[in-house]
Scaffold this motif. Structure first.
Motif, PDB file in Angstrom:
ATOM      1  N   PHE A 361       0.982  -1.281  -0.099  1.00 18.46           N
ATOM      2  CA  PHE A 361      -0.131  -0.024   0.023  1.00 18.46           C
ATOM      3  C   PHE A 361       0.702   1.299  -0.246  1.00 18.46           C
ATOM      4  O   PHE A 361       0.846   2.063  -0.777  1.00 18.46           O
ATOM      5  N   ASP A 364       2.257   2.095  -3.153  1.00 22.70           N
ATOM      6  CA  ASP A 364       1.094   2.519  -4.371  1.00 22.70           C
ATOM      7  C   ASP A 364       0.954   1.177  -4.955  1.00 22.70           C
ATOM      8  O   ASP A 364       0.409   1.333  -6.188  1.00 22.70           O
ATOM      9  N   LEU A 366      -1.590  -0.854  -5.131  1.00 17.92           N
ATOM     10  CA  LEU A 366      -2.687  -1.279  -4.486  1.00 17.92           C
ATOM     11  C   LEU A 366      -3.454  -2.735  -4.558  1.00 17.92           C
ATOM     12  O   LEU A 366      -4.002  -3.087  -3.836  1.00 17.92           O
ATOM     13  N   ALA A 369      -1.860  -4.863  -2.560  1.00 12.99           N
ATOM     14  CA  ALA A 369      -2.058  -4.752  -1.210  1.00 12.99           C
ATOM     15  C   ALA A 369      -3.449  -5.358  -0.996  1.00 12.99           C
ATOM     16  O   ALA A 369      -3.610  -5.957   0.340  1.00 12.99           O
ATOM     17  N   VAL A 399      -7.162   0.321   1.757  1.00 12.89           N
ATOM     18  CA  VAL A 399      -6.774   0.444   0.294  1.00 12.89           C
ATOM     19  C   VAL A 399      -7.759   0.751  -0.515  1.00 12.89           C
ATOM     20  O   VAL A 399      -7.458   1.317  -1.724  1.00 12.89           O
ATOM     21  N   TYR A 400      -8.990   0.148  -0.440  1.00 11.66           N
ATOM     22  CA  TYR A 400      -9.975   0.308  -1.497  1.00 11.66           C
ATOM     23  C   TYR A 400     -10.312   1.816  -1.482  1.00 11.66           C
ATOM     24  O   TYR A 400     -10.839   2.595  -2.516  1.00 11.66           O
ATOM     25  N   LYS A 402      -8.122   4.394  -0.894  1.00 12.97           N
ATOM     26  CA  LYS A 402      -7.179   5.035  -1.909  1.00 12.97           C
ATOM     27  C   LYS A 402      -7.544   5.136  -3.152  1.00 12.97           C
ATOM     28  O   LYS A 402      -7.065   5.907  -3.976  1.00 12.97           O
ATOM     29  N   ALA A 403      -7.806   3.576  -3.533  1.00 10.67           N
ATOM     30  CA  ALA A 403      -8.135   3.485  -5.122  1.00 10.67           C
ATOM     31  C   ALA A 403      -9.452   3.865  -5.510  1.00 10.67           C
ATOM     32  O   ALA A 403      -9.694   3.842  -6.579  1.00 10.67           O
TER      33      ALA A 403
END
Length: 625
Positions: A361, A364, A366, A369, A399-400, A402-403
């Motif tokens: 993570f 980056d 993702l 991660a 994580v989700y 940030k995505a």
């Protein structure tokens, strides 16, 4: 109309006529005190017991030593009932509805679940001498049993935890009985084994109470009983209190141990490393873990030593990650993962997977991660560790988020919140309040402002109620940020931000990240038209951040820009990737390139992060004016 009474009477009516049952039940009811709410239940229980063969009754009474049931293998071991006699008594109890047999999943074991009123009634029929004699068999049997479960958990956690969950009432009763006998060595050791499962099951209050009892029974300084009781206290403080207080306990333990390498020294070094980490001291934590690995290598490589070596590698990797030494961190995580795999340590594998997910993570990566945290969540669920399963779900949400995959991020946070609420973990670093706040963020990002406010307000109310001031301050500032975009509620936003600031001023500035609160206040008062107050708050934000010892380590995302200005004096290429939000920073850097060196003048319009970049550039060019 009591369901437990009905279940017993239903069994009686299979073999006796209604008139017979009714008549005898009336007689037994008449013998019970009128003011007892459970008189019908006691009468129906007595009705069932008196139908057992008389020669079975003395054997039946011995079951009163157990807490509501037991594994079948423990019956003869604890009570001394012969196998043939037990088979006869067993069949009568099952037929009368006084006992049910249950196959425990995962492991080939039968658990006997007694009728809820049976064992309390049986205890009353035992004489004091009889009960004490049974206790002398009961606690040693479960003490030995706890050791077997502890060992089994290292290789077959699914089986160990399934059995431990069923036997927990007996384990707790037996460990307290052991502590009360004055046998400090056995009692404290027993308490450590039981606490091991209590922590995994999220039974925090039970764990705290047992730790207190074990401390009272602790032995002399340097003894194993002393070590275990003090170590458990330190662990409890590390989970619930200031890390500096926990560190004092571990320093005291370390001073009381011999100076030659030992397993206890290594465990203490590991906990000291965790304390350093919790206080934002990654370099000191790294030193503790490296010392632990050095001393572990000098010990006989038994199972527990190898397991601790895996934990040490993981701890070291965490601190290398905190210092952005990502390649070295990944190597250390992999070393810990390999040991966990070799030992069949499912929990160790799950922890390593989760940490590798966090590392991905930060880089980056993702997709990797999410994959790692998903694997960790499944493993924690499989070994029945809801607290860590919740952590894995929460990390998946991050994580989700940030995505910008909002739907799955929200689902993950809801799962984390549900598990934490079920465990009674509402406040604190791993409490539901953190998941609620992230749910608020998701709602805010997706335009559901009213719902976001509800989540932030819910978190705030619980944190205040439980005096979790760090998270309360965070909830307050989240609410303030949410309201900043609503002109009619700017006064309310300012009040919330000031309340957050008042709390953070009582906390450690680094942990509270107080500079962010100053920055939010600067933004609010600027919108209210007070430019002088906004400038004062920005100055406080910069001063607070630059007083934080770790500020230089947090500038990694600006390293290319800083190096370009300091080394070549040409920042234009590096500045191209900076958006409009960094317009003031770009202006300040161009002024530096024109020869200006007055840090106060350069940083006047800047926020804390931008000011830190300017400080780093000026230091690299030979110092600020």
């Amino acid at each position: 109309f009591h369901p437990l009474s009905i279940s017993l009477l239903a069994q009686q009516l299979k073999e006796r006529g209604p008139a017979d049952v009714s008549e005898r039940l009336e007689e037994l009811l008449a013998l019970q005190p009128l003011n007892r709410e459970d008189r019908s239940l006691l009468a129906s229980l007595e009705l069932s017991i008196e139908r057992l063969p008389k020669h079975c009754l003395p054997l039946l009474y011995r079951l009163g030593v157990f807490a509501g049931g037991c594994s079948e293998m423990m019956v003869c071991m604890v009570t001394g009932i012969e196998e043939a006699d037990w088979r006869e008594l067993r069949s009568h109890l099952l037929r009368a509805g006084l006992m049910e047999d249950e196959r425990v999943p995962v492991v080939d074991m039968t658990f006997l679940r007694f009728h809820p009123t049976l064992t309390p009634a049986l205890q009353q029929r035992l004489t004091k001498d009889e009960y004490e004699q049974l206790q002398e068999r009961y606690w040693p049997a479960y003490y030995g049993f706890s050791g077997e479960l502890y060992k089994l958990d290292q290789t077959q956690p699914h089986a160990a935890r399934a059995v431990a969950q069923h036997e927990l009432p007996n384990l707790l009763r037996a460990v307290y009985a052991t502590l009360q006998t004055g046998r400090s060595e056995e009692g404290v050791d027993f308490a450590e084994r039981v606490n091991y499962f209590l922590r995994f099951f999220g039974l925090r209050r039970d764990s705290e109470e047992l730790t207190k009892a074990a401390i009272k029974a602790g032995g002399t300084v340097g003894s194993q009983a002393w070590f275990i009781s003090r170590f458990n206290l330190g662990e409890q403080l590390l989970q619930s209190g200031p890390p500096a207080v926990a560190a004092q306990v571990f320093v005291e333990i370390f001073a009381g141990l011999e100076q030659t390498p030992s397993y206890n020294r290594c465990m203490t070094l590991h906990s000291l490393g965790r304390c350093c980490s919790a206080q934002g001291q990654p370099a000191q934590a790294e030193q503790r873990y490296r010392q632990e690995l050095t001393e572990l290598a000098q010990l006989e490589q038994k199972y527990l030593v190898q397991r601790q070596t895996g934990l040490a590698w993981t701890g070291l990797a965490d601190e290398l990650r905190h210092q952005r030494q990502y390649r070295e961190a990944k190597e250390a995580y992999q070393a810990g993962l390999e040991i966990a795999k070799e030992q069949g340590n499912t929990r160790g594998v799950a922890v390593s997977k989760a940490q590798l997910g966090t590392l991905a993570f930060l880089q980056d990566e993702l997709a990797e991660a999410a994959e790692r945290h998903n694997e960790a969540q499944v493993l924690f669920q499989s070994i029945n560790e809801p607290v860590m399963e919740a952590v894995a779900w929460h990390q998946l949400g991050i994580v989700y988020q940030k995505a910008e995959q909002w739907e799955v991020a929200e689902y993950a946070y809801r799962q984390a919140a549900r598990l934490r609420e079920e465990q009674g973990l509402l406040a604190g670093n791993n409490g539901a309040c953190q998941s609620w706040q992230h749910l608020g963020q998701v709602c805010s990002y997706t335009g559901r402002k009213a719902e976001a406010e509800q989540w932030f307000s819910k978190a705030l109310a619980v944190c205040k109620e439980q005096k979790d001031w760090p998270n309360a301050a965070h909830a307050l500032i989240s609410l303030a940020i949410l309201l900043t975009d609503i002109p009619a509620r700017l006064d309310e936003a300012r009040r919330l931000a000031e309340e957050s600031l008042a709390i953070k001023e009582t906390l450690d500035p680094a942990a509270a990240e107080i500079w962010m609160t100053y920055n939010i206040l600067a933004r609010i008062v600027s919108q209210q038209g007070s430019s002088s107050q906004a400038a004062a708050y920005r100055a406080k934000s910069r001063q607070a951040y630059l007083a934080f010892p770790g500020w230089r380590q947090q500038l990694y995302q600006h390293e290319e820009l800083i190096a370009a200005v300091v080394q070549s004096g040409d920042a234009e290429a590096a500045l191209t990737r900076y958006g409009k939000t960094f317009a003031n920073l770009k202006t300040a850097i161009r002024r530096i390139l024109s020869g200006e060196r007055d840090e106060a003048a350069l940083c006047g319009p800047l926020g804390w992060e931008e000011a830190a970049v300017i400080r780093a550039i000026l230091e690299g060019m030979g110092g600020a004016a």
